[in-house]
Design an enzyme around this catalytic site. Sequence first.
Site, PDB file in Angstrom:
ATOM      1  N   TYR A  96      37.484  40.647  40.199  1.00 18.23           N
ATOM      2  CA  TYR A  96      38.040  41.870  39.619  1.00 18.23           C
ATOM      3  C   TYR A  96      38.316  41.742  38.127  1.00 18.23           C
ATOM      4  CZ  TYR A  96      41.334  45.609  38.696  1.00 18.23           C
ATOM      5  OH  TYR A  96      41.962  46.700  38.166  1.00 18.23           O
TER       6      TYR A  96
ATOM      7  N   TRP B 166      38.396  43.790  33.859  1.00 21.91           N
ATOM      8  CA  TRP B 166      37.975  44.714  32.799  1.00 21.91           C
ATOM      9  C   TRP B 166      37.019  44.078  31.814  1.00 21.91           C
ATOM     10  CZ3 TRP B 166      39.283  49.803  31.169  1.00 21.91           C
ATOM     11  CH2 TRP B 166      39.952  50.541  32.166  1.00 21.91           C
TER      12      TRP B 166
HETATM   13  N1  LIG Z   1      52.773  42.337  36.062  1.00 22.34           N
HETATM   14  C1  LIG Z   1      51.728  43.136  35.930  1.00 22.34           C
HETATM   15  N2  LIG Z   1      50.501  42.685  36.205  1.00 22.34           N
HETATM   16  C2  LIG Z   1      49.434  43.495  36.070  1.00 22.34           C
HETATM   17  C3  LIG Z   1      49.588  44.827  35.626  1.00 22.34           C
HETATM   18  C4  LIG Z   1      50.911  45.295  35.346  1.00 22.34           C
HETATM   19  O1  LIG Z   1      51.121  46.465  34.963  1.00 22.34           O
HETATM   20  N3  LIG Z   1      51.935  44.414  35.495  1.00 22.34           N
HETATM   21  N4  LIG Z   1      48.497  45.637  35.520  1.00 22.34           N
HETATM   22  C5  LIG Z   1      47.395  45.361  36.413  1.00 22.34           C
HETATM   23  C6  LIG Z   1      46.228  46.163  36.079  1.00 22.34           C
HETATM   24  S1  LIG Z   1      46.435  47.861  36.134  1.00 22.34           S
HETATM   25  C7  LIG Z   1      45.018  45.635  35.823  1.00 22.34           C
HETATM   26  S2  LIG Z   1      43.674  46.693  35.694  1.00 22.34           S
HETATM   27  C8  LIG Z   1      44.815  44.183  35.719  1.00 22.34           C
HETATM   28  C9  LIG Z   1      43.882  43.804  34.569  1.00 22.34           C
HETATM   29  O2  LIG Z   1      43.361  42.568  34.783  1.00 22.34           O
HETATM   30  P1  LIG Z   1      41.964  42.146  34.105  1.00 22.34           P
HETATM   31  O3  LIG Z   1      41.019  43.279  34.145  1.00 22.34           O
HETATM   32  O4  LIG Z   1      41.552  40.901  34.754  1.00 22.34           O
HETATM   33  O5  LIG Z   1      42.439  41.902  32.617  1.00 22.34           O
HETATM   34  P2  LIG Z   1      41.629  41.675  31.276  1.00 22.34           P
HETATM   35  O6  LIG Z   1      42.569  40.964  30.393  1.00 22.34           O
HETATM   36  O7  LIG Z   1      41.070  42.955  30.777  1.00 22.34           O
HETATM   37  O8  LIG Z   1      40.477  40.687  31.712  1.00 22.34           O
HETATM   38  C10 LIG Z   1      39.146  40.804  31.377  1.00 22.34           C
HETATM   39  C11 LIG Z   1      38.578  39.415  31.153  1.00 22.34           C
HETATM   40  O9  LIG Z   1      37.162  39.521  31.048  1.00 22.34           O
HETATM   41  C12 LIG Z   1      36.724  38.760  29.930  1.00 22.34           C
HETATM   42  N5  LIG Z   1      35.476  39.397  29.461  1.00 22.34           N
HETATM   43  C13 LIG Z   1      35.323  40.407  28.588  1.00 22.34           C
HETATM   44  N6  LIG Z   1      34.017  40.726  28.465  1.00 22.34           N
HETATM   45  C14 LIG Z   1      33.333  39.887  29.267  1.00 22.34           C
HETATM   46  C15 LIG Z   1      31.950  39.721  29.580  1.00 22.34           C
HETATM   47  O10 LIG Z   1      31.082  40.419  29.082  1.00 22.34           O
HETATM   48  N7  LIG Z   1      31.622  38.749  30.491  1.00 22.34           N
HETATM   49  C16 LIG Z   1      32.552  37.945  31.062  1.00 22.34           C
HETATM   50  N8  LIG Z   1      32.140  37.015  31.917  1.00 22.34           N
HETATM   51  N9  LIG Z   1      33.873  38.073  30.768  1.00 22.34           N
HETATM   52  C17 LIG Z   1      34.253  39.038  29.911  1.00 22.34           C
HETATM   53  C18 LIG Z   1      37.860  38.829  28.939  1.00 22.34           C
HETATM   54  O11 LIG Z   1      37.811  37.764  28.028  1.00 22.34           O
HETATM   55  C19 LIG Z   1      39.088  38.775  29.890  1.00 22.34           C
HETATM   56  O12 LIG Z   1      39.479  37.450  30.133  1.00 22.34           O
HETATM   57  O13 LIG Z   1      46.077  43.536  35.513  1.00 22.34           O
HETATM   58  C20 LIG Z   1      47.028  43.870  36.497  1.00 22.34           C
HETATM   59  N10 LIG Z   1      48.203  43.021  36.366  1.00 22.34           N
HETATM   60  N1  LIG Z   2      46.427  50.049  25.262  1.00 22.93           N
HETATM   61  C1  LIG Z   2      46.156  49.877  26.561  1.00 22.93           C
HETATM   62  N2  LIG Z   2      45.688  50.911  27.302  1.00 22.93           N
HETATM   63  C2  LIG Z   2      45.452  50.746  28.621  1.00 22.93           C
HETATM   64  C3  LIG Z   2      45.609  49.491  29.257  1.00 22.93           C
HETATM   65  C4  LIG Z   2      46.107  48.414  28.460  1.00 22.93           C
HETATM   66  O1  LIG Z   2      46.320  47.289  28.949  1.00 22.93           O
HETATM   67  N3  LIG Z   2      46.362  48.648  27.137  1.00 22.93           N
HETATM   68  N4  LIG Z   2      45.334  49.347  30.597  1.00 22.93           N
HETATM   69  C5  LIG Z   2      44.508  50.377  31.237  1.00 22.93           C
HETATM   70  C6  LIG Z   2      44.621  50.286  32.692  1.00 22.93           C
HETATM   71  S1  LIG Z   2      43.624  49.207  33.543  1.00 22.93           S
HETATM   72  C7  LIG Z   2      45.465  51.046  33.394  1.00 22.93           C
HETATM   73  S2  LIG Z   2      45.586  50.848  35.082  1.00 22.93           S
HETATM   74  C8  LIG Z   2      46.290  52.059  32.746  1.00 22.93           C
HETATM   75  C9  LIG Z   2      47.761  51.858  33.136  1.00 22.93           C
HETATM   76  O2  LIG Z   2      48.444  53.050  33.068  1.00 22.93           O
HETATM   77  P1  LIG Z   2      49.943  53.080  33.627  1.00 22.93           P
HETATM   78  O3  LIG Z   2      50.013  52.286  34.873  1.00 22.93           O
HETATM   79  O4  LIG Z   2      50.372  54.492  33.690  1.00 22.93           O
HETATM   80  O5  LIG Z   2      50.682  52.289  32.450  1.00 22.93           O
HETATM   81  P2  LIG Z   2      52.062  51.468  32.419  1.00 22.93           P
HETATM   82  O6  LIG Z   2      52.223  51.035  31.007  1.00 22.93           O
HETATM   83  O7  LIG Z   2      52.128  50.445  33.470  1.00 22.93           O
HETATM   84  O8  LIG Z   2      53.186  52.547  32.749  1.00 22.93           O
HETATM   85  C10 LIG Z   2      53.273  53.785  32.062  1.00 22.93           C
HETATM   86  C11 LIG Z   2      54.713  54.103  31.725  1.00 22.93           C
HETATM   87  O9  LIG Z   2      55.493  54.043  32.916  1.00 22.93           O
HETATM   88  C12 LIG Z   2      56.774  53.552  32.575  1.00 22.93           C
HETATM   89  N5  LIG Z   2      57.438  53.011  33.772  1.00 22.93           N
HETATM   90  C13 LIG Z   2      57.497  51.744  34.217  1.00 22.93           C
HETATM   91  N6  LIG Z   2      58.246  51.675  35.343  1.00 22.93           N
HETATM   92  C14 LIG Z   2      58.641  52.932  35.620  1.00 22.93           C
HETATM   93  C15 LIG Z   2      59.442  53.510  36.640  1.00 22.93           C
HETATM   94  O10 LIG Z   2      59.932  52.854  37.563  1.00 22.93           O
HETATM   95  N7  LIG Z   2      59.633  54.870  36.586  1.00 22.93           N
HETATM   96  C16 LIG Z   2      59.111  55.641  35.586  1.00 22.93           C
HETATM   97  N8  LIG Z   2      59.368  56.945  35.604  1.00 22.93           N
HETATM   98  N9  LIG Z   2      58.376  55.116  34.603  1.00 22.93           N
HETATM   99  C17 LIG Z   2      58.132  53.786  34.630  1.00 22.93           C
HETATM  100  C18 LIG Z   2      56.508  52.521  31.497  1.00 22.93           C
HETATM  101  O11 LIG Z   2      57.650  52.319  30.700  1.00 22.93           O
HETATM  102  C19 LIG Z   2      55.336  53.142  30.739  1.00 22.93           C
HETATM  103  O12 LIG Z   2      55.780  53.821  29.598  1.00 22.93           O
HETATM  104  O13 LIG Z   2      46.223  51.987  31.326  1.00 22.93           O
HETATM  105  C20 LIG Z   2      44.931  51.756  30.800  1.00 22.93           C
HETATM  106  N10 LIG Z   2      45.044  51.815  29.357  1.00 22.93           N
HETATM  107 MO   LIG Z   3      44.444  48.846  35.608  1.00 26.35          MO
END
Ligand SMILES: Nc1nc2c(c(=O)[nH]1)N[C@H]1C(S)=C(S)[C@@H](COP(=O)(O)OP(=O)(O)OC[C@H]3O[C@@H](n4cnc5c(=O)[nH]c(N)nc54)[C@H](O)[C@@H]3O)O[C@H]1N2
Ligand SMILES: Nc1nc2c(c(=O)[nH]1)N[C@H]1C(S)=C(S)[C@@H](COP(=O)(O)OP(=O)(O)OC[C@H]3O[C@@H](n4cnc5c(=O)[nH]c(N)nc54)[C@H](O)[C@@H]3O)O[C@H]1N2
Ligand SMILES: [Mo]
Length: 816
Positions: free
Chosen positions: A146, A148
């Site tokens: 999994y 990005w």
């Molecule tokens: N505590 C906590 N944990 C979370 C979250 C949270 O809100 N709180 N959010 C969750 C969410 S919503 C998500 S989506 C995940 C994100 O988790 P990931 O999608 O795993 O996060 P990224 O840091 O985007 O990882 C992408 C990796 O791919 C590598 N990469 C980039 N391009 C390429 C390529 O072309 N080839 C290869 N082989 N590698 C490449 C980058 O260097 C990077 O290490 O994290 C989750 N974890």
């Molecule tokens: N710049 C940037 N953009 C991204 C990403 C990134 O890593 N960086 N990640 C991408 C990905 S994979 C995803 S899944 C999306 C994530 O999108 P979201 O999951 O919506 O993003 P978060 O930042 O986890 O949360 C959004 C807001 O919710 C608030 N929040 C946290 N806990 C609570 C709660 O208990 N109640 C309420 N009401 N609010 C709460 C946080 O303070 C934050 O302002 O964003 C995408 N866009």
């Molecule tokens: Mo995500």
Amino acid sequence: MTNISRRGFLKGAGASAGALAISSIAPLPASAATGRSDSLILTASRMGPLLCEVKDGQLVSTKSGLAQTVPNSLQLTGPSQVHTKARVKYPMVRKGYLENPSNPQGVRGRDEFVQVSWDDAYKLIHEQHMRIRKQYGPESVFAGSYGWRSSGILHKAQTLLQRYMSMAGGYSGHLGDYSTGAAQVIMPHVVGSIEVYEQQTTYPVILENSEVVVLWGLNPLNTLKIAWSSTDGQGLEFFHQLKKSGKTIIIIDPMRSETAEFFGDAAQWIAPNPQSDVALMMGVAHQLLANKQHDTEFLDKYTVGFDKFEAYLMGKEDGVEKTPQWAAEISGVSVKQIELLAKIFNENRTMLMGGWGMQRQQYGEQRHWMLTTLASMLGQVGLPGGGFGYSYHYSNGGNPTRDAGVLPAISPTLGGASAGGNDWAIQGSVTAFPVARIVECLERPGAQYQHNGHTLTFPELKMIWWAGGANFTHHQDTNRLIEAWQKPELIVISEPYWTAAAKHADIVLPITTSFERNDMTMTGDYSNQHLVPMKQAVKPQFEARSDLDVFSDMAEFIRPGGKNVYMENKTEMEWLRDFYKAAQQGGRNARVPMMNFSKFWEANELIEMKWNEKNAQFVRFGDFREDPVMNPLGTPSGKIEIFSKTIEGYKLEDCPPHPTWIEPTEWAANYKQGELQLMTSHAAHRLHSQFNYADIRKEYAIQDREPITIHPEDAKARGISDGDLVRAFNDRGQVLVGAHVSDGIKQGSVCIHEGAWPDLDPKTGMCKNGGPNVLTMDIPTSRLANGNCGNSGVVRIEKFVGEAPTLTAFTPPKNG
Ligand SMILES: Nc1nc2c(c(=O)[nH]1)N[C@H]1C(S)=C(S)[C@@H](COP(=O)(O)OP(=O)(O)OC[C@H]3O[C@@H](n4cnc5c(=O)[nH]c(N)nc54)[C@H](O)[C@@H]3O)O[C@H]1N2
Ligand SMILES: Nc1nc2c(c(=O)[nH]1)N[C@H]1C(S)=C(S)[C@@H](COP(=O)(O)OP(=O)(O)OC[C@H]3O[C@@H](n4cnc5c(=O)[nH]c(N)nc54)[C@H](O)[C@@H]3O)O[C@H]1N2
Ligand SMILES: [Mo]
């Protein structure tokens, strides 16, 4: 605490209907948008089309390829991405593994690495992969991988890995994702579609018709900097227009987010306690019911089960009436504010936009179910500008879908005419488990568990190959992960950088960044607004190879001729040409003229697709509202299910059959002394863990550590000042962070943004970079969805005393 006056709330409500007509959000003309320049090379990234400046083979700057009003800090990271010291330069193998691959010595994450040639790396992986596959079967090989990875329709790391594994005989895959684990499983039960990745009632319709817009746990100013394909930039533009519109904007978020800062006085900020939203929504629902302001006609015609929910709301089911007083105590939002919310929602055309952070919590399924229930009580679902929308903060949901020639993408299995006639038995995933349960899977192979009404069994994983994801950063409870990570016999990581996962692997392969290869992408996951060439800007750095090269090379090891089969006898450019031709065909059908491929590739320009007036008027659930018999929802009843008989049948204690307030395990009632709620929202200047090494880190790091936002009262009580180093800890681990003391957070909570690379001190176990997943809980949201709970948990904090350990997160290992 926020004190919202009624006047403040109502200002502008209803006043500006029609003031911002459709043309106001119509995008910039293509010629202005492409920013064509002979000296700059056009590519694209998650952060949109980018123009690259190259000097002497070095990438010296990147900037937006589209004109934009709201700046996007991530677009500047190109040079850091290519030239950071954190790059993996050569194929590397852990010493104890290289010496005896069948019975390796040493511990992952503590061993040295040795440089090997690409050929030796390939041979080693092939031999061990085949041994493991033969001994334990395809389900022992995990290729869920999994993450990005970078934009592009050809260089799709995870897909390319799975394509190779399909040729090798199959693999264990994953279900769902980390983003919307809970919401995407509950919503089909409620409205018959996942909602989180679907086109929304459009921006023009919102600007024209909504009177009140509620950003419930939504931080679009951050999260719209990127899109899954590549952002079209229109989401940030929309929120810019919304700010200017004078409408009533309400932000419900424990943090005064970047979005709240952006709106400033143009919005009202309400700060509930983290994890308390369901109770807050119920308080509003109770107020509507008590005043008979719920829309009984809508509820009768378009929903089922409201009677059962009403009984629960009124305390007839559990003896607890969910009054505003009750909700105020749980959420920390005043009774007056709750009553006012009910009034405002009831009196105005109200769009409830729901973010996702609040469902990355225990019982996360309840959030969007309850918000949908509240929207149903208001009776505006399917009306222009009313109802709910769960993708306004993501990938430009709401930007109207264009008439377009849409690019296809490489598939995880072989396809196309050129693959026909070969005798390969292609086998995709043989089993799969919910993506965020990977550690539980490693810990309990063969164990049974519930998932969305099914009894599933965890496979026993013996080999893991991760390409395009940062699982050591994205997964919860890092220390538990590290322990489980010792169990497989082989771990391969394909990465451009020395991430924590790479440092904990047996074999690390250096991969190119998107600036080092050719590809293409659409922009705007829903809009298909542009088709962009992703032209190679610099040559591959050091010995880096693309995932496409790696996996097609590996296919040759499976059987002579395998590379040609994998590549379907095409080169990189031939793949792109054929993808383009398919888009061109689609374009022809949609009456969008597109030049031929060689001219397009030469032109160094993106193609802007055609605005469609009808799509611009799209209203989500509009057809259902118009005729629920002819256009039923995909639920068993064809209606919105406020009570689900299907879920009732699953008999899950942690997911009852109607929206329910369930107190989380780590919650005020169980606080040990001084504990605070931890939030781990997404960062402004990163995409998860990506770019943590980049120059931009200097703008946010405090004493070279990830910041922790602390309320002044909480800081004072612990003798912590702004800028201090802080130790944040709980039973699961400890991290070193820098104090950002601010009243922009609900008292009693702290926030450490997700994505800092784990950098655990071997002596103390402390994460020197402040990675919050060292502290988070690795539990399922419930056994309905098995989503992750990364955005919850409790933590204690204290001022860090003593000598701060040196940060090593971005330092390659010795010899690396
Ligand atoms: N505590 C906590 N944990 C979370 C979250 C949270 O809100 N709180 N959010 C969750 C969410 S919503 C998500 S989506 C995940 C994100 O988790 P990931 O999608 O795993 O996060 P990224 O840091 O985007 O990882 C992408 C990796 O791919 C590598 N990469 C980039 N391009 C390429 C390529 O072309 N080839 C290869 N082989 N590698 C490449 C980058 O260097 C990077 O290490 O994290 C989750 N974890
Ligand atoms: N710049 C940037 N953009 C991204 C990403 C990134 O890593 N960086 N990640 C991408 C990905 S994979 C995803 S899944 C999306 C994530 O999108 P979201 O999951 O919506 O993003 P978060 O930042 O986890 O949360 C959004 C807001 O919710 C608030 N929040 C946290 N806990 C609570 C709660 O208990 N109640 C309420 N009401 N609010 C709460 C946080 O303070 C934050 O302002 O964003 C995408 N866009
Ligand atoms: Mo995500």
